[in-house]
Design an enzyme around this catalytic site. Structure first.
Site, PDB file in Angstrom:
ATOM      1  N   ASP A  10       0.804  -1.228   0.027  1.00 49.21           N
ATOM      2  CA  ASP A  10       0.230   0.000  -0.066  1.00 49.21           C
ATOM      3  C   ASP A  10       0.783   1.008  -0.062  1.00 49.21           C
ATOM      4  O   ASP A  10       2.006   1.013  -0.118  1.00 49.21           O
ATOM      5  CB  ASP A  10      -0.947  -0.007   1.201  1.00 49.21           C
ATOM      6  N   CYS A  67       3.354  -3.201   3.882  1.00 54.93           N
ATOM      7  CA  CYS A  67       2.412  -2.230   4.367  1.00 54.93           C
ATOM      8  C   CYS A  67       2.912  -1.519   5.666  1.00 54.93           C
ATOM      9  O   CYS A  67       4.332  -1.854   5.730  1.00 54.93           O
ATOM     10  CB  CYS A  67       0.935  -2.646   4.585  1.00 54.93           C
ATOM     11  N   THR A  69       2.734  -1.506   8.914  1.00 54.73           N
ATOM     12  CA  THR A  69       3.244  -2.460  10.055  1.00 54.73           C
ATOM     13  C   THR A  69       3.590  -3.867   9.463  1.00 54.73           C
ATOM     14  O   THR A  69       3.853  -4.600  10.265  1.00 54.73           O
ATOM     15  CB  THR A  69       2.098  -2.692  11.174  1.00 54.73           C
ATOM     16  N   HIS A 100      11.218 -23.517   8.583  1.00 55.85           N
ATOM     17  CA  HIS A 100      10.171 -24.285   9.055  1.00 55.85           C
ATOM     18  C   HIS A 100       8.742 -24.224   8.223  1.00 55.85           C
ATOM     19  O   HIS A 100       7.846 -25.056   8.605  1.00 55.85           O
ATOM     20  CB  HIS A 100       9.901 -23.775  10.694  1.00 55.85           C
ATOM     21  N   HIS A 135       8.319 -30.649   9.413  1.00 58.77           N
ATOM     22  CA  HIS A 135       7.352 -29.323   9.045  1.00 58.77           C
ATOM     23  C   HIS A 135       6.294 -29.506   7.935  1.00 58.77           C
ATOM     24  O   HIS A 135       5.332 -28.598   7.668  1.00 58.77           O
ATOM     25  CB  HIS A 135       8.138 -28.562   8.811  1.00 58.77           C
TER      26      HIS A 135
END
Ligand code: RB5
Length: 145
Positions: A10, A67, A69, A100, A135
């Site tokens: 964004d 973005c 955060t 993982h 995994h």
């Protein structure tokens, strides 16, 4: 398969995405930028969903989402069952999530890391292989539909 990185951000991730593009160019890694294309305010889900859809169509083979955060774009990306998007703010986390979780989208918080850290994160993301083994079963259990 040749690596093609799909990019989505964004407005708050746009500046760091320009650094990502320089990194990819310098490493001769192909990419497709699905937007946004300037710093005008926009909605991160629009670009997250576009990247996820293009991944599903094999238009790209992995992705980078950014973005402010990293949280909102991660939430939107991870609504898609073909996506394992990992929010990384240290190189160690990028290393572990490839090892993982076989993360196929790297998410970075554009407003909270600098370019130097982003470079180290991308180095780990692109140069660490999935460990497999125990995994495999775990990542198979992630999708719920
Ligand atoms: C935009 O201001 C900001 O809310 C967005 O980039 C992101 O951080 C949301 O999770």
């Amino acid at each position: 398969m040749e690596r093609i990185v799909g990019l989505a951000s964004d407005h708050a991730g746009f500046a760091l995405k320009q650094h990502v593009i320089k990194y990819l160019d310098a490493h001769h890694i192909k990419y497709i930028d699905y937007g946004c294309y300037n710093e005008e305010s926009c909605d991160y889900p629009d670009y997250a969903h576009k990247l996820a859809e293009m991944l599903a169509k094999n238009d790209c083979t992995c992705g980078i989402g950014i973005c402010g955060t990293g949280e909102g774009i991660s939430m939107a990306l991870n609504k898609h069952s073909n996506v394992r998007a990992a929010l990384c703010w240290t190189p160690e986390i990028a290393h572990m999530t490839r090892l993982h979780n076989d993360a196929n989208v790297l998410v970075m918080p554009g407003r909270y890391i600098n370019e130097q850290t982003a470079t180290k994160i991308m180095d780990e993301f692109f140069n660490t292989d999935f460990e497999g083994g125990r995994h495999i079963n775990r990542i198979k259990k992630i999708p719920i539909h």
